[in-house]
Design a protein around this motif. Structure first.
Motif, PDB file in Angstrom:
ATOM      1  N   LEU A   1      16.493  29.321  22.022  1.00  0.00           N
ATOM      2  CA  LEU A   1      17.114  27.969  21.732  1.00  0.00           C
ATOM      3  C   LEU A   1      18.002  27.811  22.880  1.00  0.00           C
ATOM      4  O   LEU A   1      18.206  26.876  23.743  1.00  0.00           O
ATOM      5  CB  LEU A   1      17.511  27.790  20.247  1.00  0.00           C
ATOM      6  N   LYS A   2      18.954  29.009  22.923  1.00  0.00           N
ATOM      7  CA  LYS A   2      19.917  28.849  23.959  1.00  0.00           C
ATOM      8  C   LYS A   2      19.443  28.762  25.381  1.00  0.00           C
ATOM      9  O   LYS A   2      19.601  28.295  26.433  1.00  0.00           O
ATOM     10  CB  LYS A   2      20.604  30.039  23.808  1.00  0.00           C
ATOM     11  N   LEU A   3      18.189  29.589  25.586  1.00  0.00           N
ATOM     12  CA  LEU A   3      17.598  29.870  26.900  1.00  0.00           C
ATOM     13  C   LEU A   3      16.799  28.483  27.414  1.00  0.00           C
ATOM     14  O   LEU A   3      17.049  28.062  28.484  1.00  0.00           O
ATOM     15  CB  LEU A   3      16.647  30.860  27.120  1.00  0.00           C
ATOM     16  N   THR A   4      16.141  28.016  26.497  1.00  0.00           N
ATOM     17  CA  THR A   4      15.326  26.822  26.754  1.00  0.00           C
ATOM     18  C   THR A   4      16.178  25.453  26.435  1.00  0.00           C
ATOM     19  O   THR A   4      15.547  24.437  27.291  1.00  0.00           O
ATOM     20  CB  THR A   4      14.055  26.753  25.726  1.00  0.00           C
ATOM     21  N   GLY A   5      16.999  25.349  25.769  1.00  0.00           N
ATOM     22  CA  GLY A   5      17.745  24.009  25.213  1.00  0.00           C
ATOM     23  C   GLY A   5      16.687  23.191  24.530  1.00  0.00           C
ATOM     24  O   GLY A   5      17.058  21.864  24.483  1.00  0.00           O
ATOM     25  N   ASP A   6      15.828  23.506  24.133  1.00  0.00           N
ATOM     26  CA  ASP A   6      14.850  22.731  23.318  1.00  0.00           C
ATOM     27  C   ASP A   6      14.058  23.399  22.176  1.00  0.00           C
ATOM     28  O   ASP A   6      13.560  24.487  22.159  1.00  0.00           O
ATOM     29  CB  ASP A   6      13.674  22.285  24.187  1.00  0.00           C
TER      30      ASP A   6
ATOM     31  N   GLU B   1      10.898  27.149  19.227  1.00  0.00           N
ATOM     32  CA  GLU B   1       9.979  27.540  18.147  1.00  0.00           C
ATOM     33  C   GLU B   1       8.598  28.160  18.649  1.00  0.00           C
ATOM     34  O   GLU B   1       8.035  29.346  18.210  1.00  0.00           O
ATOM     35  CB  GLU B   1       9.959  26.305  17.238  1.00  0.00           C
ATOM     36  N   GLU B   2       8.019  27.428  19.644  1.00  0.00           N
ATOM     37  CA  GLU B   2       6.625  27.724  20.348  1.00  0.00           C
ATOM     38  C   GLU B   2       6.691  29.168  20.703  1.00  0.00           C
ATOM     39  O   GLU B   2       5.878  29.920  20.791  1.00  0.00           O
ATOM     40  CB  GLU B   2       6.154  26.532  21.283  1.00  0.00           C
ATOM     41  N   ILE B   3       7.614  29.346  21.604  1.00  0.00           N
ATOM     42  CA  ILE B   3       7.885  30.662  22.465  1.00  0.00           C
ATOM     43  C   ILE B   3       8.184  31.880  21.289  1.00  0.00           C
ATOM     44  O   ILE B   3       7.706  32.938  21.566  1.00  0.00           O
ATOM     45  CB  ILE B   3       8.888  30.720  23.343  1.00  0.00           C
ATOM     46  N   THR B   4       9.120  31.379  20.445  1.00  0.00           N
ATOM     47  CA  THR B   4       9.244  32.717  19.190  1.00  0.00           C
ATOM     48  C   THR B   4       7.932  33.004  18.597  1.00  0.00           C
ATOM     49  O   THR B   4       7.578  34.116  18.469  1.00  0.00           O
ATOM     50  CB  THR B   4      10.122  31.936  18.353  1.00  0.00           C
TER      51      THR B   4
ATOM     52  N   ILE C   1       8.074  35.000  28.620  1.00  0.00           N
ATOM     53  CA  ILE C   1       7.063  34.142  28.151  1.00  0.00           C
ATOM     54  C   ILE C   1       7.633  32.760  28.771  1.00  0.00           C
ATOM     55  O   ILE C   1       6.646  32.096  29.280  1.00  0.00           O
ATOM     56  CB  ILE C   1       6.644  33.897  26.737  1.00  0.00           C
ATOM     57  N   TYR C   2       8.911  32.504  28.603  1.00  0.00           N
ATOM     58  CA  TYR C   2       9.511  31.248  28.977  1.00  0.00           C
ATOM     59  C   TYR C   2       9.373  31.196  30.602  1.00  0.00           C
ATOM     60  O   TYR C   2       9.171  30.206  31.143  1.00  0.00           O
ATOM     61  CB  TYR C   2      11.016  31.333  28.396  1.00  0.00           C
ATOM     62  N   LEU C   3       9.806  32.326  31.223  1.00  0.00           N
ATOM     63  CA  LEU C   3       9.781  32.270  32.596  1.00  0.00           C
ATOM     64  C   LEU C   3       8.220  31.869  33.231  1.00  0.00           C
ATOM     65  O   LEU C   3       8.123  31.291  34.141  1.00  0.00           O
ATOM     66  CB  LEU C   3      10.322  33.752  33.125  1.00  0.00           C
TER      67      LEU C   3
END
Length: 164
Positions: free
Chosen positions: A20-25, A30-33, A64-66
């Motif tokens: 959440l801190k990384l994405t701000g969304d 939740e999806e990435i987790t 995954i986020y990157l």
């Protein structure tokens, strides 16, 4: 499987907060987790315990986020390039209009200061990659990408001012 369920219960909220801190969304986090734990479950045998389990899970989530951000950027670049090439089917003089627009864009780009002018031309006229542009200047790909983005915004601004 019970062991992994315990890992999930123990680390889910911490990994989610990190993402959440990384994405701000919230929904993206939740999806990435969820994807993180899915990948971790499939890769548990490769966990070498050189770091904590929490760090390993966060690293999976960050990767995954990157990857998603790179993919979005790639799609945006493709869309930008495609939009410059797609003619408007409603315009009967589309070839002449595209030619005029290309001249205006080149003229606006020619008035940019360095390195913006050269980076813009290398990217959009010579179609060089950010890696090629970066190596030409002895800089990073990120620098080339940011410089190109700024140059494009300057050209857009000048084009808007010209039309007004």
């Amino acid at each position: 499987m019970e062991e992994f369920e315990e890992i999930y219960r123990t680390y889910f909220s911490g990994v989610w907060r990190y993402l959440l801190k990384l994405t701000g969304d919230e929904s993206l986090a939740e999806e990435i987790t969820a994807e993180t734990f899915f990948r971790a479950m499939n890769a548990m045998k490769s966990f070498r315990q050189q770091s904590s389990l929490y760090s390993w899970l966060c690293a999976i989530g960050r990767n995954i986020y990157l990857d998603q951000m790179r993919e979005r950027k790639k799609r945006a670049e493709i869309t930008d390039t495609a939009m410059m090439r797609i003619p408007d089917p409603r315009d009967r003089n589309e070839e002449a209009q595209r030619h005029r627009q290309a001249e205006e864009i080149l003229s606006a780009a020619g008035r940019l200061k360095e390195p913006y002018r050269t980076v813009f031309l290398l990217r959009y006229i010579e179609q060089q990659s950010f890696a090629e542009i970066a190596s030409r200047y002895g800089r990073t790909e990120n620098w080339a990408c940011v410089t190109c983005h700024r140059a494009r915004e300057m050209v857009k601004k000048e084009m808007t001012e010209y039309e007004e």
